[in-house]
Scaffold this motif. Structure first.
Motif, mmCIF file in Angstrom:
data_model
loop_
_atom_site.group_PDB
_atom_site.id
_atom_site.type_symbol
_atom_site.label_atom_id
_atom_site.label_comp_id
_atom_site.label_asym_id
_atom_site.label_seq_id
_atom_site.Cartn_x
_atom_site.Cartn_y
_atom_site.Cartn_z
ATOM 1 N N LEU A 115 3.906 13.793 4.683
ATOM 2 C CA LEU A 115 3.559 15.276 3.724
ATOM 3 C C LEU A 115 2.779 15.626 2.871
ATOM 4 N N ASN A 116 2.410 16.370 1.874
ATOM 5 C CA ASN A 116 1.247 16.958 2.039
ATOM 6 C C ASN A 116 1.205 17.828 0.215
ATOM 7 N N GLU A 117 1.962 16.736 -0.367
ATOM 8 C CA GLU A 117 1.573 17.524 -2.210
ATOM 9 C C GLU A 117 0.785 16.779 -2.517
ATOM 10 N N ASN A 138 0.892 -1.018 0.385
ATOM 11 C CA ASN A 138 -0.531 -0.277 -0.273
ATOM 12 C C ASN A 138 0.719 1.197 -0.093
ATOM 13 N N ALA A 139 0.602 2.099 -0.713
ATOM 14 C CA ALA A 139 1.602 3.802 -0.946
ATOM 15 C C ALA A 139 0.460 4.581 0.022
ATOM 16 N N ILE A 140 1.268 5.173 0.563
ATOM 17 C CA ILE A 140 1.306 6.347 1.214
ATOM 18 C C ILE A 140 0.291 7.896 0.914
ATOM 19 N N HIS A 141 -0.750 8.697 0.960
ATOM 20 C CA HIS A 141 -0.847 9.770 0.092
ATOM 21 C C HIS A 141 -0.730 9.281 -1.207
ATOM 22 N N PRO A 192 2.652 10.343 -3.708
ATOM 23 C CA PRO A 192 2.766 9.409 -2.397
ATOM 24 C C PRO A 192 4.507 10.069 -2.311
ATOM 25 N N ASN A 193 4.515 10.069 -1.015
ATOM 26 C CA ASN A 193 4.896 9.691 0.033
ATOM 27 C C ASN A 193 5.764 9.044 0.143
ATOM 28 N N ASN A 194 7.473 9.043 0.245
ATOM 29 C CA ASN A 194 8.386 7.876 0.518
ATOM 30 C C ASN A 194 8.800 7.960 2.414
ATOM 31 N N PRO A 195 8.404 7.273 3.161
ATOM 32 C CA PRO A 195 8.524 7.015 4.188
ATOM 33 C C PRO A 195 10.357 6.784 5.294
ATOM 34 N N GLY A 196 10.960 7.515 5.931
ATOM 35 C CA GLY A 196 12.750 7.257 6.461
ATOM 36 C C GLY A 196 13.261 8.369 5.698
ATOM 37 N N GLN A 197 13.158 9.313 5.071
ATOM 38 C CA GLN A 197 13.497 10.289 4.785
ATOM 39 C C GLN A 197 14.410 10.929 5.906
#
Length: 757
Positions: free
Chosen positions: A319-321, A258-261, A297-302
């Motif tokens: 993040l909210n783009e 599952n992708a985030i955002h 979509p967001n990439n966690p852990g950056q």
């Protein structure tokens, strides 16, 4: 998302009329020689004695003709359908794919694929030879390793470019047939020349019936659609609409299921109206609209890299783009078919809008820059195409197109000043400031062509033409382009083709919009996170190329239903066009390579036997280029220097690609499978590496139930996408113009139900 690192203006109607009358006169003269068979006086004398009766006979005949002419106006749709089919055939004679490599899928073939018409158009195109998968941000797909350069036509009318980086304006459900033309294209096809996607709308949807359906499953997918078509008098109409939402609007930057955002909502609509005005003319109106919103979509852990507005610790998963895209097109086409002439004259317009909304603080913390980007394009144009059958051996085709485009590109960017202007690695100052760059332009594209299709023998056809294109945009340029091809059919079931085309490809005006570097470069501004290493932005130029193509298609008669083909091509280009995503905003920026080469071989096969059908395609391709010739500021100094002295692979170059599939209808249930394979797109510094290869397999199952009525089936379908849950990367975030990683879809299960009414 985050990074891991005066023209021939047309032909007057009066002139065409004179040519038509002249052609008729010549035809009458040509039929005079058989009059030498008149020596039999006995035959002539009876005719003269009956001459006074002829007016009576003629009147009687006219009365008999008048009787059947009235019913078609109120008769069953079949009569109108027959007239429309005749006009459809005439339209094909105006714009034939002479000498080009052609691959076609019918609506029935699309429905037989897993997901059927619920699949997006780009996913269907992956089943054609030489079509390579890419991320949505990079253009979805590539034809013969070309970036963009794909022309869309609907019922012969060219649809101009939009401004979106992703988002599909056309729904697969409107397709009656879908043809991809590649190779050395004939002269009527200009501007985008890597391939022409020729869409013919449904021709069997005007029987006062419709379909309503729902489809959904994994990743929060829900899609509803409705179609209806009918006939009223001499008018046929068809309309369709689809709503789609899911949680995988753009590829996941992480390998998770599952992708985030990543939520998307998309609405699409299409309307087709066609009226037969008289036996020689038809008027058609088409309109399409697409409205889409995408979460990025967001990439966690950056890891945060900067401090902005006092914030130095930010969770990258929050993040909210997001991005909104809107597209609309309208086409009015007037078609005539009379005697030796077939013509189609069309007016078209398109409105396209894109707006990328950043996360103002989060983007600064991770990337050091936050960009609010707005792009808009309005295009109006006229296209005219004519076919004149001069005689049995020659068909002369000519036409023109003129379009005017108004574009607006706004970029509101917030950046951070550098502590040490001479050392970007020394850090930044938490004193964000904004710059606003805006550029508006009205540009023109003008093109005209003439070509002759000469049937040298019954088996050998030569198609030769000239095309002239003129662009008035950020750069003014033109080119006269010869095109020639041979088609040879030495035996029944064997077709050879060979061709050469000189091509002229203007850049998309939005993507070629210049950037004002003085806004972010000293002394106009303090050194900041947006100050480029290379302060040079030469204008984006049109691409000029030579294309050679040769191929053969062979029916294998010992195995009925089997057809195989092979095609080879070579392209040599100056100012090769390319583009990429060079920042967090999901928008593309264009540039040129000074020189480029493209070479490849494609193999294809299709088989059909009763209720079983199958296909398989394999392509080897290589595209290399050298020396960046425009918008050099997009590159780092080391990368720019390397490319200036080396031929490198373009980022979208993939050595091997393949697709295959099969469908079998057994006792009312259709079983289907499809597959795509890619050896991996380029990655690394200056595209010197490539990603691992991958295979994705999909399965489908569908069955018609006669619950309502035998001719109104209820269709139930079940599909599995990426059945073996292969985890693979389309992009890894490295390579030229690649901002972030994207993974292929994880395994998904989908169920659909549709009802014809």
């Amino acid at each position: 998302m985050l990074s891991s690192k005066p023209i021939l203006a047309g032909t007057s109607l009066a002139a065409l009329t004179l040519l038509h009358l002249g052609g008729s006169a010549m035809a009458q003269t040509a039929t005079t020689p058989p009059a030498t068979t008149l020596p039999t006086v006995e035959v002539d004398a009876p005719k003269r004695t009956q001459a006074p009766r002829r007016p009576k006979v003629r009147v009687a005949v006219e009365k008999r003709r008048a009787t059947p002419q009235a019913p078609p106006r109120t008769e069953a749709p079949a009569t109108v359908a027959g007239e429309s089919e005749r006009f459809d055939t005439a339209r094909q004679s105006v714009l034939p794919p002479a000498g080009a490599a052609t691959h076609t899928l019918t609506h029935q073939a699309i429905e037989a694929l897993p997901q059927g018409s619920n699949a997006s158009l780009d996913k269907v195109l992956l089943q054609f030879p030489g079509v390579t998968q890419d991320s949505a941000a990079s253009g979805d797909l590539h034809i013969r390793n070309e970036h963009a350069n794909l022309q869309y036509r609907i019922n012969g009318v060219m649809l101009p470019d939009g401004v979106g980086a992703f988002g599909q304006i056309l729904d697969t459900g409107i397709v009656g047939s879908l043809s991809l033309l590649t190779g050395a294209l004939p002269a009527q096809y200009g501007l985008r020349t890597a391939g022409v996607l020729d869409i013919q709308t449904k021709a069997d949807a005007f029987n006062n019936t419709g379909v309503v359906g729902v489809y959904g499953g994994s990743h929060g997918t829900i899609s509803t659609n409705v179609e209806y078509g009918g006939t009223v008098g001499q008018t046929q109409y068809f309309l369709s609409g689809r709503f789609l939402q899911n949680n995988l609007g753009i590829e996941n930057p992480a390998p998770s299921v599952n992708a985030i955002h990543d939520r998307t909502n998309q609405e699409k609509g299409f309307l087709y109206l066609s009226t037969v005005l008289d036996p020689t003319s038809r008027l058609t109106f088409m309109s399409g609209v697409s409205n889409a919103t995408f979460q990025i979509p967001n990439n966690p852990g950056q890891t945060p890299n900067f401090t902005a507005f006092g914030v130095s610790d930010f969770d990258s998963s929050r993040l909210n783009e997001h991005q909104n895209e809107f597209n609309q097109f309208n086409v009015v086409a007037y078609q005539t078919s009379s005697g030796e002439f077939d013509t189609q004259t069309a007016y078209f317009n398109r409105y396209s809008q894109l707006h990328f909304y950043p996360d103002p603080i989060g983007d600064l913390v991770f990337n050091g820059v936050s960009s609010d980007v707005y792009r808009q394009s309005v295009i109006n144009g006229i296209q005219q195409d004519t076919a004149w059958r001069v005689g049995y051996a020659h068909t002369l085709r000519f036409g023109f197109s003129v379009s005017a485009e108004r574009t607006l590109v706004n970029n509101a960017t917030t950046v951070l000043p550098l502590v040490d202007p001479a050392d970007p690695t020394a850090g930044t100052i938490d004193a964000p400031f904004s710059v606003f760059d805006s550029n508006a332009k009205t540009g023109w594209l003008v093109g005209t062509y003439v070509q002759d299709e000469w049937k040298i023998t019954n088996n050998l056809t030569l198609n030769a033409g000239l095309r002239f294109d003129q662009m008035y945009q950020y750069v003014d340029a033109n080119q006269l382009s010869p095109r020639v091809s041979l088609t040879w059919k030495p035996f029944d079931g064997t077709t050879f083709h060979a061709g050469y085309a000189r091509n002229f490809t203007p850049p998309s005006q939005v993507i070629a919009s210049p950037v004002n570097l003085a806004l972010v470069t000293p002394p106009g501004a303090p050194a900041n996170t947006q100050t480029p290493e290379v302060g040079l932005n030469s204008p984006v130029l049109p691409e000029r190329s030579h294309v050679f193509d040769v191929g053969v298609v062979q029916k294998i008669y010992p195995i009925p239903g089997l057809e195989v083909g092979a095609d080879a091509y070579y392209k040599k280009a100056r100012d090769l066009l390319d583009d990429g995503q060079f920042g967090a905003a999901y928008v593309l920026s264009g540039f040129n390579y000074d020189r480029g080469e493209n070479v490849g071989v494609e193999l294809k096969s299709t088989y059909k036997n009763g209720d079983f059908s199958a296909y398989a395609n394999l392509a080897w391709a290589k595209q290399i280029a050298t020396n960046v010739a425009s918008n050099q500021y997009l590159f780092g100094q080391d990368e720019l220097g390397y490319i200036s002295t080396h031929y490198i692979y373009t980022d979208h170059a993939q050595m091997l690609s393949a697709s295959a599939g099969a469908s079998y209808l057994w006792q009312g249930t259709r079983y289907s499978v499809s597959m795509i394979y890619g050896s991996g797109l380029r990655s690394g510094f200056a595209n010197t590496d490539h990603l691992p290869g991958y295979t994705q397999v999909n399965f489908g199952l569908s069955h018609d139930f006669n619950i309502v009525a035998p001719n109104k089936p209820t269709t139930l379908r079940f599909d599995v996408v990426n059945a073996f849950d292969t985890i693979y990367q389309i992009r890894d975030g490295s390579g030229i113009g690649v901002f972030a990683p994207q993974y292929g879809p994880r395994r998904g299960f989908y169920v659909g139900l549709s009802q014809r009414f």
